[in-house]
Motif scaffolding. Structure first.
Motif, short mmCIF file in Angstrom:
data_model
loop_
_atom_site.label_atom_id
_atom_site.label_comp_id
_atom_site.label_asym_id
_atom_site.label_seq_id
_atom_site.Cartn_x
_atom_site.Cartn_y
_atom_site.Cartn_z
N TRP A 60 0.80 -1.43 0.28
CA TRP A 60 0.06 -0.22 0.05
C TRP A 60 1.25 1.32 -0.17
CZ3 TRP A 60 0.32 3.28 3.77
CH2 TRP A 60 1.85 2.97 5.12
N PRO A 61 2.13 1.25 0.78
CA PRO A 61 2.66 2.35 0.77
C PRO A 61 3.02 3.09 -1.14
CG PRO A 61 3.89 1.18 2.04
CD PRO A 61 3.03 0.12 2.04
N ALA A 62 3.49 2.25 -2.03
CA ALA A 62 3.26 2.52 -3.27
C ALA A 62 2.01 3.13 -3.55
CB ALA A 62 3.55 1.54 -4.01
N ILE A 63 0.65 2.97 -3.77
CA ILE A 63 0.17 3.45 -4.12
C ILE A 63 -0.13 5.54 -3.03
CG2 ILE A 63 -2.72 3.55 -4.25
CD1 ILE A 63 -0.88 1.56 -5.31
N ASN A 64 0.53 4.66 -1.80
CA ASN A 64 0.02 6.29 -0.77
C ASN A 64 0.72 7.03 -1.80
OD1 ASN A 64 -0.19 7.34 1.48
ND2 ASN A 64 2.15 7.68 1.84
N ASN A 65 2.11 6.71 -2.43
CA ASN A 65 3.44 7.55 -2.29
C ASN A 65 2.75 8.02 -3.99
OD1 ASN A 65 4.55 7.12 -0.35
ND2 ASN A 65 6.56 6.69 -0.79
N ILE A 66 1.93 7.74 -4.68
CA ILE A 66 1.36 8.33 -5.70
C ILE A 66 0.82 8.83 -5.80
CG2 ILE A 66 0.18 7.81 -8.13
CD1 ILE A 66 1.47 5.13 -7.71
N GLY A 67 -0.25 8.28 -4.50
CA GLY A 67 -1.65 9.69 -4.16
C GLY A 67 -0.43 11.57 -3.81
N LEU A 68 1.02 11.19 -2.81
CA LEU A 68 1.37 12.03 -2.52
C LEU A 68 2.36 13.04 -4.37
CD1 LEU A 68 3.80 10.72 -0.21
CD2 LEU A 68 1.37 12.01 0.38
#
Length: 296
Positions: A181-189
């Protein structure tokens, strides 16, 4: 992202975790050292490296470092001992010493992807993002299907302002590890920093669907919703996120976790509201959960 102890994974890769090197009696080392041949010295060095691994496992890094340093003296041609020493230095935040030791390991074994990955992380910690990118890309040539390294490379591109390349790396990392999920989170960032607020919101909702206990995407989503005018939902989500991990109320911590300038400014306004201030006063003594943006 969740703090996965890269030392443990590196030790396993290098063959230093659970090795079967026969230990030598410490008291016999000094009086008989001149009688040892090079093979015996190397075996003793590897045995000390194994001891260092076990000490590091129990967070005794000072003792681990002393053994790892001696291990490199006794087995100077072993990439294992140099990689171990470099990793321990980095764990102790002695980055220059760590990089020097890892470069020695890399010279001995230039095709070892894991050494290059740790070097990339060390350079990232030094904010030398160009060198971090260089090392991570070099390692990925030897081990292309490494989601952790791809995630780290995305972070380095993001810090260099190369947003499209960062998103590409995060997407590739996620394609290899579907619970990342951090990869998806960072796309959000990245999307938020680019001004694509709705796209960022969609990504944070997706990250939350992968892990409902992930505080970071929940807080980022709450800040974005509050800023867009949906204050009640923003407050409710923000309170839940801060109850999961109150460290995310610290702007410096958010900055360390790669929140961009736009999102940080919106977070400051969100935290300054009376409702969130009251929430923080109520939960400031709660124990924290795992950090979220340390490299996988």
């Amino acid at each position: 992202m969740p703090n996965r102890n890269f030392l443990v994974s590196l030790f396993i890769t290098l063959g230093l975790w659970g090795t079967t090197v026969k230990p030598m009696l410490g008291q016999a080392l000094v009086p008989h050292i001149l009688q040892l041949n090079s093979a015996q010295l190397e075996q003793t060095g590897l045995s000390l490296a194994e001891e260092a691994v076990q000490l590091a496992r129990f967070q005794q890094f000072e003792l681990a470092l002393s053994r790892a340093e001696l291990a490199t003296e006794l087995a100077p041609n072993s990439q294992q001992t140099w990689a171990l020493l470099g990793s321990l230095y980095i764990q102790a935040e002695e980055l220059e010493e760590g990089i020097t030791a890892l470069e020695q390991a890399q010279e001995i074994d230039p095709s070892n992807a894991d050494i290059r990955f740790v070097l990339g992380r060390a350079y990232f910690q030094k904010a030398e993002y160009g060198e971090a990118i260089k090392q991570l890309r070099a390692g990925l040539k030897f081990k292309p299907d490494s989601p952790g390294a791809l995630f780290d490379l995305g972070n380095a591109y993001y810090k260099r302002g190369k947003f499209k390349r960062a998103i590409d790396q995060y997407e590739e990392a996620y394609s290899l590890e579907k619970n990342l999920w951090p990869a998806i989170n960072n796309i959000g960032l990245v999307e938020y920093e680019m001004g694509n607020v709705d796209d960022a919101i969609r990504k944070w909702r997706e990250a939350i669907s992968l892990d409902s206990k992930a505080a970071e995407p929940l807080l980022a989503l709450s800040v974005a919703l509050y800023t867009k005018g949906d204050k009640q939902q923003g407050f409710a989500m923000g309170e839940k996120a801060l109850q999961l991990d109150s460290r995310y109320a610290d702007i410096d911590y958010l900055d360390q976790n790669l929140w961009g300038k736009r999102l940080l400014e919106d977070a400051k306004r969100f935290f300054a509201t009376p409702r969130i201030q009251e929430t923080l006063a109520q939960i400031e003594d709660l124990p924290p959960s795992s950090p979220s943006q340390v490299s996988p």
